[in-house]
Design an enzyme around this catalytic site. Structure first.
Site, PDB file in Angstrom:
ATOM      1  N   GLN A 107       7.285   3.847   3.845  1.00 27.79           N
ATOM      2  CA  GLN A 107       5.885   3.436   3.896  1.00 27.79           C
ATOM      3  C   GLN A 107       5.704   2.141   4.691  1.00 27.79           C
ATOM      4  O   GLN A 107       4.686   1.950   5.354  1.00 27.79           O
ATOM      5  CB  GLN A 107       5.379   3.244   2.457  1.00 27.79           C
ATOM      6  CG  GLN A 107       3.883   3.236   2.309  1.00 27.79           C
ATOM      7  CD  GLN A 107       3.278   4.625   2.269  1.00 27.79           C
ATOM      8  OE1 GLN A 107       3.777   5.502   1.589  1.00 27.79           O
ATOM      9  NE2 GLN A 107       2.186   4.831   2.983  1.00 27.79           N
ATOM     10  N   ASP A 158      -0.210  10.865  -4.484  1.00 29.72           N
ATOM     11  CA  ASP A 158       0.931  11.510  -3.831  1.00 29.72           C
ATOM     12  C   ASP A 158       1.170  12.778  -4.649  1.00 29.72           C
ATOM     13  O   ASP A 158       0.237  13.258  -5.322  1.00 29.72           O
ATOM     14  CB  ASP A 158       2.154  10.558  -3.828  1.00 29.72           C
ATOM     15  CG  ASP A 158       3.318  11.072  -2.975  1.00 29.72           C
ATOM     16  OD1 ASP A 158       3.247  10.937  -1.752  1.00 29.72           O
ATOM     17  OD2 ASP A 158       4.281  11.639  -3.528  1.00 29.72           O
ATOM     18  N   LYS A 215       0.865  -1.188   0.000  1.00 29.35           N
ATOM     19  CA  LYS A 215       0.000   0.000   0.000  1.00 29.35           C
ATOM     20  C   LYS A 215       0.890   1.223   0.000  1.00 29.35           C
ATOM     21  O   LYS A 215       1.836   1.312   0.795  1.00 29.35           O
ATOM     22  CB  LYS A 215      -0.870  -0.008   1.276  1.00 29.35           C
ATOM     23  CG  LYS A 215      -1.822   1.156   1.374  1.00 29.35           C
ATOM     24  CD  LYS A 215      -3.141   0.854   0.699  1.00 29.35           C
ATOM     25  CE  LYS A 215      -3.967   2.111   0.433  1.00 29.35           C
ATOM     26  NZ  LYS A 215      -3.620   2.821  -0.820  1.00 29.35           N
ATOM     27  N   LYS A 263       5.378   1.850  -3.178  1.00 24.53           N
ATOM     28  CA  LYS A 263       5.304   3.207  -3.733  1.00 24.53           C
ATOM     29  C   LYS A 263       5.552   3.105  -5.225  1.00 24.53           C
ATOM     30  O   LYS A 263       6.229   2.174  -5.692  1.00 24.53           O
ATOM     31  CB  LYS A 263       6.370   4.098  -3.093  1.00 24.53           C
ATOM     32  CG  LYS A 263       6.074   5.582  -3.194  1.00 24.53           C
ATOM     33  CD  LYS A 263       5.119   6.074  -2.130  1.00 24.53           C
ATOM     34  CE  LYS A 263       4.743   7.516  -2.362  1.00 24.53           C
ATOM     35  NZ  LYS A 263       3.937   8.053  -1.239  1.00 24.53           N
ATOM     36  N   SER A 303      -6.846   5.728   3.979  1.00 21.06           N
ATOM     37  CA  SER A 303      -6.874   4.847   2.800  1.00 21.06           C
ATOM     38  C   SER A 303      -7.232   3.425   3.233  1.00 21.06           C
ATOM     39  O   SER A 303      -7.996   2.730   2.560  1.00 21.06           O
ATOM     40  CB  SER A 303      -5.511   4.830   2.100  1.00 21.06           C
ATOM     41  OG  SER A 303      -5.385   5.918   1.231  1.00 21.06           O
ATOM     42  N   THR A 338      -4.403  13.356   5.621  1.00 25.11           N
ATOM     43  CA  THR A 338      -2.973  13.510   5.932  1.00 25.11           C
ATOM     44  C   THR A 338      -2.754  14.816   6.707  1.00 25.11           C
ATOM     45  O   THR A 338      -2.065  14.828   7.745  1.00 25.11           O
ATOM     46  CB  THR A 338      -2.131  13.501   4.638  1.00 25.11           C
ATOM     47  OG1 THR A 338      -2.492  12.340   3.889  1.00 25.11           O
ATOM     48  CG2 THR A 338      -0.655  13.459   4.952  1.00 25.11           C
ATOM     49  N   LYS A 349       5.616   3.208   8.326  1.00 23.62           N
ATOM     50  CA  LYS A 349       4.447   4.073   8.549  1.00 23.62           C
ATOM     51  C   LYS A 349       3.167   3.245   8.593  1.00 23.62           C
ATOM     52  O   LYS A 349       2.338   3.388   9.498  1.00 23.62           O
ATOM     53  CB  LYS A 349       4.365   5.089   7.412  1.00 23.62           C
ATOM     54  CG  LYS A 349       3.211   6.053   7.524  1.00 23.62           C
ATOM     55  CD  LYS A 349       3.034   6.888   6.271  1.00 23.62           C
ATOM     56  CE  LYS A 349       4.303   7.530   5.809  1.00 23.62           C
ATOM     57  NZ  LYS A 349       4.077   8.532   4.750  1.00 23.62           N
TER      58      LYS A 349
HETATM   59  P1  NDP Z   1       0.611  17.843  -4.047  1.00 23.42           P
HETATM   60  O1  NDP Z   1       1.095  17.530  -5.408  1.00 23.42           O
HETATM   61  O2  NDP Z   1      -0.837  18.025  -3.813  1.00 23.42           O
HETATM   62  O3  NDP Z   1       1.357  19.161  -3.512  1.00 23.42           O
HETATM   63  C1  NDP Z   1       2.743  19.227  -3.438  1.00 23.42           C
HETATM   64  C2  NDP Z   1       3.137  20.617  -2.978  1.00 23.42           C
HETATM   65  O4  NDP Z   1       4.546  20.626  -2.714  1.00 23.42           O
HETATM   66  C3  NDP Z   1       2.899  21.683  -4.042  1.00 23.42           C
HETATM   67  O5  NDP Z   1       2.663  22.913  -3.428  1.00 23.42           O
HETATM   68  C4  NDP Z   1       4.244  21.680  -4.783  1.00 23.42           C
HETATM   69  O6  NDP Z   1       4.531  22.887  -5.465  1.00 23.42           O
HETATM   70  C5  NDP Z   1       5.201  21.501  -3.635  1.00 23.42           C
HETATM   71  N1  NDP Z   1       6.421  20.871  -4.117  1.00 23.42           N
HETATM   72  C6  NDP Z   1       6.529  19.686  -4.778  1.00 23.42           C
HETATM   73  N2  NDP Z   1       7.804  19.455  -5.100  1.00 23.42           N
HETATM   74  C7  NDP Z   1       8.505  20.504  -4.632  1.00 23.42           C
HETATM   75  C8  NDP Z   1       9.874  20.853  -4.646  1.00 23.42           C
HETATM   76  N3  NDP Z   1      10.779  20.060  -5.211  1.00 23.42           N
HETATM   77  N4  NDP Z   1      10.245  22.019  -4.044  1.00 23.42           N
HETATM   78  C9  NDP Z   1       9.330  22.827  -3.473  1.00 23.42           C
HETATM   79  N5  NDP Z   1       8.009  22.552  -3.430  1.00 23.42           N
HETATM   80  C10 NDP Z   1       7.616  21.411  -4.007  1.00 23.42           C
HETATM   81  O7  NDP Z   1       1.217  16.697  -3.110  1.00 23.42           O
HETATM   82  P2  NDP Z   1       0.769  16.270  -1.638  1.00 23.42           P
HETATM   83  O8  NDP Z   1       0.296  17.456  -0.872  1.00 23.42           O
HETATM   84  O9  NDP Z   1      -0.103  15.089  -1.758  1.00 23.42           O
HETATM   85  O10 NDP Z   1       2.161  15.752  -1.038  1.00 23.42           O
HETATM   86  C11 NDP Z   1       3.067  16.621  -0.341  1.00 23.42           C
HETATM   87  C12 NDP Z   1       4.005  15.779   0.497  1.00 23.42           C
HETATM   88  O11 NDP Z   1       3.242  14.992   1.439  1.00 23.42           O
HETATM   89  C13 NDP Z   1       4.859  14.757  -0.264  1.00 23.42           C
HETATM   90  O12 NDP Z   1       6.097  14.601   0.399  1.00 23.42           O
HETATM   91  C14 NDP Z   1       4.062  13.472  -0.124  1.00 23.42           C
HETATM   92  O13 NDP Z   1       4.869  12.325  -0.295  1.00 23.42           O
HETATM   93  C15 NDP Z   1       3.581  13.615   1.310  1.00 23.42           C
HETATM   94  N6  NDP Z   1       2.429  12.800   1.676  1.00 23.42           N
HETATM   95  C16 NDP Z   1       1.249  12.901   0.988  1.00 23.42           C
HETATM   96  C17 NDP Z   1       0.169  12.154   1.372  1.00 23.42           C
HETATM   97  C18 NDP Z   1      -1.172  12.311   0.745  1.00 23.42           C
HETATM   98  O14 NDP Z   1      -2.139  11.738   1.275  1.00 23.42           O
HETATM   99  N7  NDP Z   1      -1.306  13.069  -0.332  1.00 23.42           N
HETATM  100  C19 NDP Z   1       0.269  11.149   2.452  1.00 23.42           C
HETATM  101  C20 NDP Z   1       1.520  11.191   3.183  1.00 23.42           C
HETATM  102  C21 NDP Z   1       2.563  11.976   2.759  1.00 23.42           C
HETATM  103  P3  NDP Z   1       4.397  22.939  -7.077  1.00 23.42           P
HETATM  104  O15 NDP Z   1       2.935  23.034  -7.342  1.00 23.42           O
HETATM  105  O16 NDP Z   1       5.172  24.155  -7.472  1.00 23.42           O
HETATM  106  O17 NDP Z   1       5.012  21.663  -7.604  1.00 23.42           O
END
Ligand code: NDP
Length: 484
Positions: free
Chosen positions: A143, A198, A122, A158, A411, A241, A146
């Protein structure tokens, strides 16, 4: 030490000759265990030299679980570290698709099925140009631990692609998702491997992926989570999250008799995790000063309120714009181009964008400016130097594995609802999420108190606690199931 007469020393050949080794005296247990983790780390480094993020994640886990490895020799005797750092299966495939002009593009697709000792694989799918095997192995490895912490029966995996959904039309994203799923579908299933979203994979992408799976397999099952509500999704999954991370932080604050009222908070990112984390902080009376994206940070000294957050959600989720536009829309807001939020004085910080977005110097700045709590919404957002700063400063630090586990936990609840063909109410799901985050906190807290020598009545090392608690459940299951 006196109770045990001998242990099996598996030596450097554990990978090639599991279980074969020489017998060493009990007096050298301590040295041997240090040798064990050192030897495993060296081998992992030499086998995965071009994967820095994976090596970072492995080092963080292995160095913090030493006390339990010393206390329970069975893990070394069964080569658990050697096995748990090697994915069970890695799938890499070509993803061809055409853009709206008819031009052909080729991306690379991945699924890392890391560990299935406690349940089906998962973990999310990430679509971002930076995606490579090493990044997905780090995410899959994290993961495993977690998912173990969530109390639910889920293994770790993943996947994703170096495809960039930014700037693509809906039709292009759909064609890419259909091509990606055409290969992935033969490797996944509701009882085998259940991907989710993600970075770069939200509701739109999950919809296209699910549609193609259903078309090819002719079955409507819970093979993906993060689905829309009217076709099998769970209420509170989009929020889970971010909300869960705040609930974990609330539990940490409560150990010091504190809460979020009036706390100045820095948040990075403006995607799924950041948006709902900010929503919950506002509900709890905190003042959120920043959000960001990969181009820069907006700093709003007045605080981002519910109305402004609704504007950001529309900007990001519907208009797919940039966070810089917030500074043009609202008075008194500074846009810090190409900067992260961490130089602004705060009480609490929530990195919610991506890996390694807080380094040692930035962590030191946070602490110097008065930050008392860091809770990680993103995966591995703080590098090893930064983690050392948090731990040495004895602030409240909730590492990603524990703090952001609410997403995968819900999830898991979505999978349970799919199996029952039932939908729970938002209150039911939110209350289960509360319970799970409380139990993750308690589990990490108790394992830290039991095993981590740096814990006191006023300081808990949640990194050690979460890693040890996550590890023992998976490791024990691996031993029960034999050498597979
Ligand atoms: P989204 O794609 O919805 O949002 C990602 C955000 O992070 C955007 O604002 C993006 O900006 C920014 N970002 C991405 N890459 C970079 C970078 N290299 N430098 C600076 N900013 C960056 O993703 P999520 O919110 O779903 O995920 C965010 C984090 O949370 C990740 O690490 C993910 O693995 C983790 N996570 C997510 C979960 C979920 O349920 N979605 C669960 C557990 C962890 P821009 O638009 O400019 O790319």
């Amino acid at each position: 030490m006196g109770g045990e007469s001998s242990i099996i020393r598996v030596g450097a050949g554990c990978w090639s000759s599991p279980g074969i080794g020489e017998v060493e005296s009990a007096a050298s247990h301590q040295k041997n265990m240090t040798d064990y983790t050192t030897r495993v780390l060296e081998t992992v480094r030499s086998k995965n030299a071009s994967e820095p993020e994976f090596l970072q994640a492995v080092q963080e886990v292995i160095t913090t679980i030493e006390p339990v490895l010393e206390a329970r020799k069975k893990y070394e005797q069964n080569c658990i570290l050697e096995r748990i750092t090697e994915p069970e299966r890695t799938i890499i495939f070509r993803v061809p698709w055409t853009d709206d002009a008819g031009k052909i593009h080729i991306n690379r697709g991945f699924r890392v099925e890391f560990n299935s000792a406690i349940g089906p694989y998962k973990g999310g799918l990430r679509f971002h140009p930076s995606v490579n095997l090493g990044i997905l192995k780090f995410l899959g490895f994290e993961q495993v631990f977690k998912n173990s912490l969530t109390t639910l029966a889920m293994g770790g995996g993943k996947g994703g692609s170096d495809f960039d959904p930014k700037g693509k039309s809906d039709a292009e994203v759909m064609r890419f998702c259909q091509s990606f799923m055409t290969e992935l579908q033969r490797h996944i299933g509701a009882d085998t491997d259940v991907p989710a979203g993600d970075i770069g994979v939200g509701g739109r992408e999950i919809g296209y992926l699910f549609g193609q799976y259903k078309r090819l397999r002719n079955e409507f099952t819970g093979v993906l989570t993060g689905k829309a509500l009217n076709w099998g999704g769970s209420l509170i999954r989009p929020e889970a999250t971010g909300y869960g991370c705040v609930y974990f932080a609330q539990n940490m604050l409560a150990t010091r008799g504190d809460d979020f009222a009036g706390k100045r908070c820095l948040v990075s990112g403006s995607g799924n995790v950041a948006q709902y984390l900010v929503e919950k902080l506002i509900q709890l009376g905190a003042t959120v000063l920043t959000m960001s994206d990969s181009n820069g940070t907006v700093y709003d000294p007045e605080g981002i309120n519910a109305e402004k957050l609704a504007w950001i959600m529309d900007l990001k989720n519907v208009r797919r714009g940039r966070i810089s536009e917030y500074a043009k829309q609202f008075k008194g807001v500074q846009y810090l181009e190409n900067q992260r939020p961490w130089s602004i004085p705060c009480d609490c910080a929530f990195p919610c964008a991506t890996q390694n977005e807080v380094n040692g110097a930035e962590a030191a700045t946070l602490v110097k400016n008065g930050c008392i709590l860091v809770a990680e919404g993103a995966n591995m957002p703080t590098d090893l130097d930064g983690i050392a700063v948090y731990l040495n400063s004895k602030i409240l630090y909730g590492p990603a594995k524990a703090a952001n586990a609410g997403g995968v936990a819900v999830s898991g609840l979505e999978m349970a609802q799919n199996s029952q063909r039932l939908n729970w109410t938002p209150d039911e799901v939110d209350s289960k999420l509360h319970d799970i985050m409380r139990s993750i906190h308690e589990n990490a807290y108790n394992h830290a108190r039991e095993f981590s020598p740096d814990c006191t009545d006023s300081f808990i090392n949640y990194v050690a606690g979460a890693n040890i608690a996550g590890f023992v459940k998976v490791a024990d299951a691996m031993i029960d199931q034999g050498l597979v």
